[in-house]
Design an enzyme around this catalytic site. Structure first.
Site, mmCIF file in Angstrom:
data_model
loop_
_atom_site.group_PDB
_atom_site.id
_atom_site.type_symbol
_atom_site.label_atom_id
_atom_site.label_comp_id
_atom_site.label_asym_id
_atom_site.label_seq_id
_atom_site.Cartn_x
_atom_site.Cartn_y
_atom_site.Cartn_z
ATOM 1 N N ASN A 47 -0.248 36.653 -15.651
ATOM 2 C CA ASN A 47 -0.933 36.611 -16.942
ATOM 3 C C ASN A 47 -0.442 37.700 -17.894
ATOM 4 O O ASN A 47 -1.038 37.921 -18.955
ATOM 5 C CB ASN A 47 -2.444 36.764 -16.743
ATOM 6 C CG ASN A 47 -3.054 35.549 -16.067
ATOM 7 O OD1 ASN A 47 -2.556 34.439 -16.187
ATOM 8 N ND2 ASN A 47 -4.135 35.765 -15.340
ATOM 9 N N HIS A 135 -15.152 30.196 -17.540
ATOM 10 C CA HIS A 135 -14.764 30.975 -16.371
ATOM 11 C C HIS A 135 -15.925 31.201 -15.404
ATOM 12 O O HIS A 135 -17.088 31.307 -15.802
ATOM 13 C CB HIS A 135 -14.214 32.337 -16.817
ATOM 14 C CG HIS A 135 -13.480 33.069 -15.759
ATOM 15 N ND1 HIS A 135 -14.083 34.012 -14.958
ATOM 16 C CD2 HIS A 135 -12.188 32.982 -15.335
ATOM 17 C CE1 HIS A 135 -13.196 34.505 -14.110
ATOM 18 N NE2 HIS A 135 -12.048 33.894 -14.314
ATOM 19 N N GLU A 178 -14.596 29.256 -24.250
ATOM 20 C CA GLU A 178 -13.442 30.135 -24.142
ATOM 21 C C GLU A 178 -12.501 29.898 -25.313
ATOM 22 O O GLU A 178 -12.442 28.795 -25.866
ATOM 23 C CB GLU A 178 -12.685 29.901 -22.834
ATOM 24 C CG GLU A 178 -13.489 30.256 -21.595
ATOM 25 C CD GLU A 178 -12.637 30.328 -20.340
ATOM 26 O OE1 GLU A 178 -11.395 30.399 -20.451
ATOM 27 O OE2 GLU A 178 -13.217 30.301 -19.237
ATOM 28 N N SER A 182 -8.489 29.078 -19.042
ATOM 29 C CA SER A 182 -7.565 29.740 -18.134
ATOM 30 C C SER A 182 -6.793 28.800 -17.221
ATOM 31 O O SER A 182 -5.689 29.120 -16.789
ATOM 32 C CB SER A 182 -8.318 30.762 -17.272
ATOM 33 O OG SER A 182 -9.331 30.122 -16.514
ATOM 34 N N ASP A 207 -15.393 33.728 -24.815
ATOM 35 C CA ASP A 207 -14.627 34.499 -23.848
ATOM 36 C C ASP A 207 -13.162 34.301 -24.232
ATOM 37 O O ASP A 207 -12.592 33.236 -24.024
ATOM 38 C CB ASP A 207 -14.909 33.965 -22.437
ATOM 39 C CG ASP A 207 -14.086 34.665 -21.357
ATOM 40 O OD1 ASP A 207 -13.012 35.197 -21.674
ATOM 41 O OD2 ASP A 207 -14.503 34.634 -20.183
ATOM 42 N N HIS A 210 -7.859 34.952 -22.510
ATOM 43 C CA HIS A 210 -6.483 34.457 -22.524
ATOM 44 C C HIS A 210 -5.949 34.232 -23.934
ATOM 45 O O HIS A 210 -4.812 33.790 -24.100
ATOM 46 C CB HIS A 210 -6.389 33.169 -21.710
ATOM 47 C CG HIS A 210 -6.622 33.380 -20.249
ATOM 48 N ND1 HIS A 210 -5.611 33.677 -19.364
ATOM 49 C CD2 HIS A 210 -7.767 33.365 -19.512
ATOM 50 C CE1 HIS A 210 -6.114 33.826 -18.162
ATOM 51 N NE2 HIS A 210 -7.419 33.646 -18.221
ATOM 52 N N LYS A 242 -4.466 41.041 -19.310
ATOM 53 C CA LYS A 242 -3.529 39.922 -19.457
ATOM 54 C C LYS A 242 -2.480 40.295 -20.500
ATOM 55 O O LYS A 242 -1.519 40.973 -20.182
ATOM 56 C CB LYS A 242 -4.311 38.658 -19.786
ATOM 57 C CG LYS A 242 -5.290 38.321 -18.655
ATOM 58 C CD LYS A 242 -6.226 37.214 -18.978
ATOM 59 C CE LYS A 242 -7.148 36.933 -17.795
ATOM 60 N NZ LYS A 242 -8.087 38.044 -17.480
#
Length: 396
Positions: A47, A135, A178, A182, A207, A210, A242
């Site tokens: 990541n 997640h 998100e 992910s 969230d 990423h 990440k």
């Protein structure tokens, strides 16, 4: 009967179904190359999207930070663990993101748990509406708090709207999704979600683990990409482990939200603060021109991979991000494909149930600014050979 006999049973079941998780020791890591069991591989399972983890920017900042501030913080943030470097990182993030305050956490897992459990304590029950593919850290936090948890189908606006319409208007409601998912690599339709939530008293949480570092002109994530105001996005969580190449996480929001978390978030109150040197290295990365240069390189690698994959006839899941999954649909076949790739010098992890839903087992490819053009070509060539071999073994 011995105590905790279920342990052996559970492990045996995982082993028999090809779902047993095992760690691999990374003996060395230089650029995009890793060494495992004495063999070298081009790594497509990190990541570290911007290749900043081993950059001179981050490495030197760690050295300087440890030299000046030591290896650890020595206490929780509310005792003596909160330094001027932690404060500088929080203030920098707040200013860049256009938020009143930011609070640092040791991990995204801890931050998501803290948000859920602090906002929905026994005296403040409410409703959490979370995307089906959010997640595990957020789901665990939501299940461990006193809110009612309902999950809407992945990126399904109609389902979200239906659940909101049925909600008790007296409840405190948190809608959670998100920025970049992910495992699938796709993005939440935040503009469309806002068209629903803005007409309700619900708060939106994103969230952005990423997305932060890679999305937006300055790499500030969904807040910058969609120009989200504090009123539109009251709760933002993102991580440093990440794209930023260090570790830890943060929550950004209003003065009241952050002050409330400082006072009521047990994951923050009772944890030793992140090392000040870590905060120092994180701030150095965020302020570096190298990060922005690598962000542009990453976008080139993503486009190159997608174009080469399409030309090679490979079927990819819909993603424009560094996460490029190849759906296999079977745990054993996904493992088989991963092992075939390793024999060709390519490291791509097989992601299986329960990390992803049943029958969506996959190869999860992650691209990095550290990859060269020839690395991407090697990946596509290896995938083409591997998937052809896997399909033949399936038919046989």
């Amino acid at each position: 009967m011995s105590a905790f006999g279920f342990i052996s049973t559970a492990l045996a079941e995982r082993r028999s179904t090809g779902l047993l998780r095992q760690r691999k020791i990374i003996e060395s890591a230089q650029g995009p190359l890793i060494q495992v069991d004495g063999q070298h591989y081009i790594n497509f399972s990190s990541n570290d999207y911007l290749a900043m983890r081993r950059s001179n920017v981050v490495a030197q900042a760690w050295v300087d930070g440890i030299s000046e501030l030591g290896g650890g913080s020595g206490a929780s943030s509310l005792v003596t663990g909160y330094s001027y470097v932690h404060q500088a990182l929080e203030e920098y993030l707040a200013a860049e993101l256009g938020r009143e305050k930011v609070l640092l956490f040791n991990s995204g897992f801890a931050a998501n748990q803290a948000i859920c459990q602090a906002l929905f304590a026994a005296s403040n029950k409410g409703l959490i509406l979370a995307d089906k593919l959010i997640h595990a850290s957020f789901i665990d936090g939501a299940q461990a708090c006193d809110a009612q948890l309902k999950r809407f189908r992945h990126n399904d606006l109609n389902h979200l709207q239906t659940l909101l319409a049925k909600a008790d208007p007296k409840d405190d409601i948190l809608v959670a999704t998100e920025g970049v998912f992910s495992m699938d690599g796709d993005q939440a339709p935040l503009t469309d979600i806002l068209s629903i939530t803005e007409h309700t008293p619900a708060w939106l949480l994103v969230d952005d683990a990423h997305g932060f570092g890679v999305l937006g002109k300055k790499g500030l994530g969904v807040t910058e990409l969609h120009n989200l105001s504090p009123q539109q996005l009251p709760v933002l969580m993102a991580t440093f482990g990440k794209a930023i190449g260090t570790a830890g996480a943060f929550v950004a929001g209003s003065n009241n939200l952050i002050d409330y978390l400082v006072n009521f978030a047990r994951h923050y109150i009772y944890s030793t603060a992140m090392p000040a040197a870590q905060a120092y290295a994180t701030l150095a990365c965020l302020q570096s021109q190298k990060r922005l240069q690598n962000k542009d390189i990453l976008q080139q690698r993503i486009q190159q991979f997608k174009q080469l994959a399409q030309a090679a006839g490979l079927v990819l899941m819909p993603s424009d991000t560094a996460i490029q999954p190849v759906l296999i649909g079977n745990a054993e076949k996904a493992l088989e494909a991963s092992e075939r790739l390793k024999k060709l010098g390519i490291w791509v992890s097989a992601i299986r149930y329960p990390t992803v839903p049943k029958n969506t087992d996959r190869l999860r490819i992650t691209l990095s600014a550290g990859h060269e053009e020839q690395d991407i070509q090697a990946l596509v060539d290896a995938l083409q050979l591997t998937l052809q071999s896997t399909q033949k073994s399936t038919k046989a």
